[in-house]
Design an enzyme around this catalytic site. Structure first.
Site, PDB file in Angstrom:
ATOM      1  N   ASP A 107      55.745  -1.473 -53.968  1.00  0.00           N
ATOM      2  CA  ASP A 107      57.138  -1.837 -54.179  1.00  0.00           C
ATOM      3  C   ASP A 107      57.589  -2.781 -53.048  1.00  0.00           C
ATOM      4  O   ASP A 107      57.243  -2.595 -51.880  1.00  0.00           O
ATOM      5  CB  ASP A 107      58.013  -0.581 -54.198  1.00  0.00           C
ATOM      6  CG  ASP A 107      59.399  -0.857 -54.761  1.00  0.00           C
ATOM      7  OD1 ASP A 107      59.702  -0.349 -55.854  1.00  0.00           O
ATOM      8  OD2 ASP A 107      60.184  -1.583 -54.105  1.00  0.00           O
ATOM      9  N   ASN A 130      63.245   5.496 -63.367  1.00  0.00           N
ATOM     10  CA  ASN A 130      64.661   5.193 -63.539  1.00  0.00           C
ATOM     11  C   ASN A 130      64.851   4.559 -64.914  1.00  0.00           C
ATOM     12  O   ASN A 130      64.098   3.653 -65.292  1.00  0.00           O
ATOM     13  CB  ASN A 130      65.136   4.247 -62.439  1.00  0.00           C
ATOM     14  CG  ASN A 130      65.080   4.883 -61.070  1.00  0.00           C
ATOM     15  OD1 ASN A 130      65.309   6.074 -60.931  1.00  0.00           O
ATOM     16  ND2 ASN A 130      64.763   4.099 -60.056  1.00  0.00           N
ATOM     17  N   GLY A 175      69.725   4.020 -62.733  1.00  0.00           N
ATOM     18  CA  GLY A 175      69.354   3.186 -61.592  1.00  0.00           C
ATOM     19  C   GLY A 175      68.228   2.210 -61.872  1.00  0.00           C
ATOM     20  O   GLY A 175      67.592   1.711 -60.947  1.00  0.00           O
ATOM     21  N   GLN A 176      67.992   1.898 -63.144  1.00  0.00           N
ATOM     22  CA  GLN A 176      66.921   0.951 -63.479  1.00  0.00           C
ATOM     23  C   GLN A 176      67.394  -0.477 -63.257  1.00  0.00           C
ATOM     24  O   GLN A 176      68.356  -0.916 -63.899  1.00  0.00           O
ATOM     25  CB  GLN A 176      66.487   1.138 -64.944  1.00  0.00           C
ATOM     26  CG  GLN A 176      65.331   0.231 -65.336  1.00  0.00           C
ATOM     27  CD  GLN A 176      64.896   0.415 -66.792  1.00  0.00           C
ATOM     28  OE1 GLN A 176      65.541   1.111 -67.570  1.00  0.00           O
ATOM     29  NE2 GLN A 176      63.796  -0.223 -67.147  1.00  0.00           N
ATOM     30  N   SER A 177      66.735  -1.185 -62.355  1.00  0.00           N
ATOM     31  CA  SER A 177      67.124  -2.580 -62.098  1.00  0.00           C
ATOM     32  C   SER A 177      66.185  -3.566 -62.775  1.00  0.00           C
ATOM     33  O   SER A 177      66.604  -4.667 -63.123  1.00  0.00           O
ATOM     34  CB  SER A 177      67.180  -2.853 -60.586  1.00  0.00           C
ATOM     35  OG  SER A 177      65.913  -2.634 -60.001  1.00  0.00           O
ATOM     36  N   HIS A 203      58.503   1.176 -65.563  1.00  0.00           N
ATOM     37  CA  HIS A 203      57.687   1.326 -64.356  1.00  0.00           C
ATOM     38  C   HIS A 203      57.841   2.717 -63.796  1.00  0.00           C
ATOM     39  O   HIS A 203      58.903   3.333 -63.876  1.00  0.00           O
ATOM     40  CB  HIS A 203      58.051   0.270 -63.301  1.00  0.00           C
ATOM     41  CG  HIS A 203      59.518   0.180 -62.996  1.00  0.00           C
ATOM     42  ND1 HIS A 203      60.406  -0.464 -63.822  1.00  0.00           N
ATOM     43  CD2 HIS A 203      60.245   0.652 -61.953  1.00  0.00           C
ATOM     44  CE1 HIS A 203      61.629  -0.395 -63.298  1.00  0.00           C
ATOM     45  NE2 HIS A 203      61.555   0.291 -62.167  1.00  0.00           N
ATOM     46  N   HIS A 215      57.608   4.889 -60.410  1.00  0.00           N
ATOM     47  CA  HIS A 215      57.550   4.858 -58.948  1.00  0.00           C
ATOM     48  C   HIS A 215      56.691   6.036 -58.490  1.00  0.00           C
ATOM     49  O   HIS A 215      56.961   7.183 -58.878  1.00  0.00           O
ATOM     50  CB  HIS A 215      58.941   5.060 -58.334  1.00  0.00           C
ATOM     51  CG  HIS A 215      59.942   3.984 -58.618  1.00  0.00           C
ATOM     52  ND1 HIS A 215      60.268   3.006 -57.702  1.00  0.00           N
ATOM     53  CD2 HIS A 215      60.720   3.740 -59.708  1.00  0.00           C
ATOM     54  CE1 HIS A 215      61.210   2.211 -58.211  1.00  0.00           C
ATOM     55  NE2 HIS A 215      61.499   2.640 -59.430  1.00  0.00           N
TER      56      HIS A 215
HETATM   57  P1  DGP Z   1      64.155   0.294 -60.464  1.00  0.00           P
HETATM   58  O1  DGP Z   1      65.383   0.341 -59.637  1.00  0.00           O
HETATM   59  O2  DGP Z   1      63.663   1.672 -60.872  1.00  0.00           O
HETATM   60  O3  DGP Z   1      64.273  -0.660 -61.620  1.00  0.00           O
HETATM   61  O4  DGP Z   1      63.022  -0.258 -59.494  1.00  0.00           O
HETATM   62  C1  DGP Z   1      62.633  -1.579 -59.405  1.00  0.00           C
HETATM   63  C2  DGP Z   1      61.815  -1.697 -58.166  1.00  0.00           C
HETATM   64  O5  DGP Z   1      61.075  -2.889 -58.242  1.00  0.00           O
HETATM   65  C3  DGP Z   1      62.615  -1.769 -56.875  1.00  0.00           C
HETATM   66  O6  DGP Z   1      62.254  -0.658 -56.054  1.00  0.00           O
HETATM   67  C4  DGP Z   1      62.191  -3.060 -56.210  1.00  0.00           C
HETATM   68  C5  DGP Z   1      60.948  -3.453 -56.959  1.00  0.00           C
HETATM   69  N1  DGP Z   1      60.777  -4.867 -57.173  1.00  0.00           N
HETATM   70  C6  DGP Z   1      61.663  -5.721 -57.762  1.00  0.00           C
HETATM   71  N2  DGP Z   1      61.133  -6.957 -57.826  1.00  0.00           N
HETATM   72  C7  DGP Z   1      59.884  -6.860 -57.299  1.00  0.00           C
HETATM   73  C8  DGP Z   1      58.825  -7.801 -57.094  1.00  0.00           C
HETATM   74  O7  DGP Z   1      58.921  -8.989 -57.411  1.00  0.00           O
HETATM   75  N3  DGP Z   1      57.687  -7.339 -56.509  1.00  0.00           N
HETATM   76  C9  DGP Z   1      57.534  -6.032 -56.157  1.00  0.00           C
HETATM   77  N4  DGP Z   1      56.376  -5.672 -55.597  1.00  0.00           N
HETATM   78  N5  DGP Z   1      58.504  -5.112 -56.337  1.00  0.00           N
HETATM   79  C10 DGP Z   1      59.652  -5.526 -56.894  1.00  0.00           C
END
Ligand code: DGP
Length: 115
Positions: free
Chosen positions: A30, A88, A94-96, A101, A103
Site C-alpha cells: 500500500d 472497505n 471508506g472505499q477510495s 481490494h 488490505h
Molecule cells: P481503500 O480506502 O480501502 O479504497 O484503500 C485504497 C488504498 O489504496 C489506500 O490505502 C491507498 C492505496 N493506494 C491508492 N493508490 C495507490 C497506488 O497507486 N499504489 C499503491 N501501491 N497504493 C495505492
C-alpha cells in the site's frame, strides 16, 4: 477499466513492485501504509467492490482469501502473531479506490473498534 489505478497496476501500465502474482491476482504494498505490513491483494479483473462481485467471482475471491492471503501472511512474517484483512466497501465503508481490494495489515496490535 480505463481510469482505474489498480487495473493499471495489474496490467503493469504503472510500475509497482509485486509481492505476488498469478493468472488472476496481484499483490503489492500500500502506498500509504497503516501498519508495518500493509499489502493490497487485488483481482486482475475489474470488480468495483464486494457489493457487485458476482457468483462467477466466487472462486477468485476464495482463492484470494483462502490461499493468497495466508501465503503472503506467512511469507511476510505476520501469520503467527496475527493480522487483519479489511475490505472497505462503498462510501461509508471508506472505499477510495473502486476496484475490489483486500488490505492485509500486520506487524502491530490492531485496535477494535476500527476507526
Ligand atoms: P481503500 O480506502 O480501502 O479504497 O484503500 C485504497 C488504498 O489504496 C489506500 O490505502 C491507498 C492505496 N493506494 C491508492 N493508490 C495507490 C497506488 O497507486 N499504489 C499503491 N501501491 N497504493 C495505492
Amino acid at each position: 477499466m480505463a481510469d482505474c489505478i489498480f487495473c493499471k497496476i495489474a496490467q503493469k501500465e504503472i510500475t509497482s513492485a509485486l509481492l505476488y502474482e498469478d493468472n488472476g491476482v496481484v499483490a503489492f504494498k500500500d502506498l500509504e501504509p497503516q501498519a508495518p505490513v500493509h499489502v493490497l491483494i487485488i483481482p486482475k479483473k475489474h470488480i468495483a467492490s464486494l457489493l457487485v462481485a458476482c457468483p462467477e467471482d466466487r472462486a477468485l475471491i476464495a482463492h484470494i482469501t483462502c490461499e493468497v492471503i495466508p501465503k503472503l501472511a506467512r511469507e511476510l512474517g505476520v501469520a503467527e502473531k496475527g493480522f487483519r484483512v479489511v475490505v472497505n466497501t462503498g462510501e461509508e465503508g471508506g472505499q477510495s479506490v473502486k476496484h475490489l481490494h483486500f488490505h492485509l495489515l500486520g506487524g502491530r496490535s490492531m485496535q477494535w473498534p476500527p476507526g
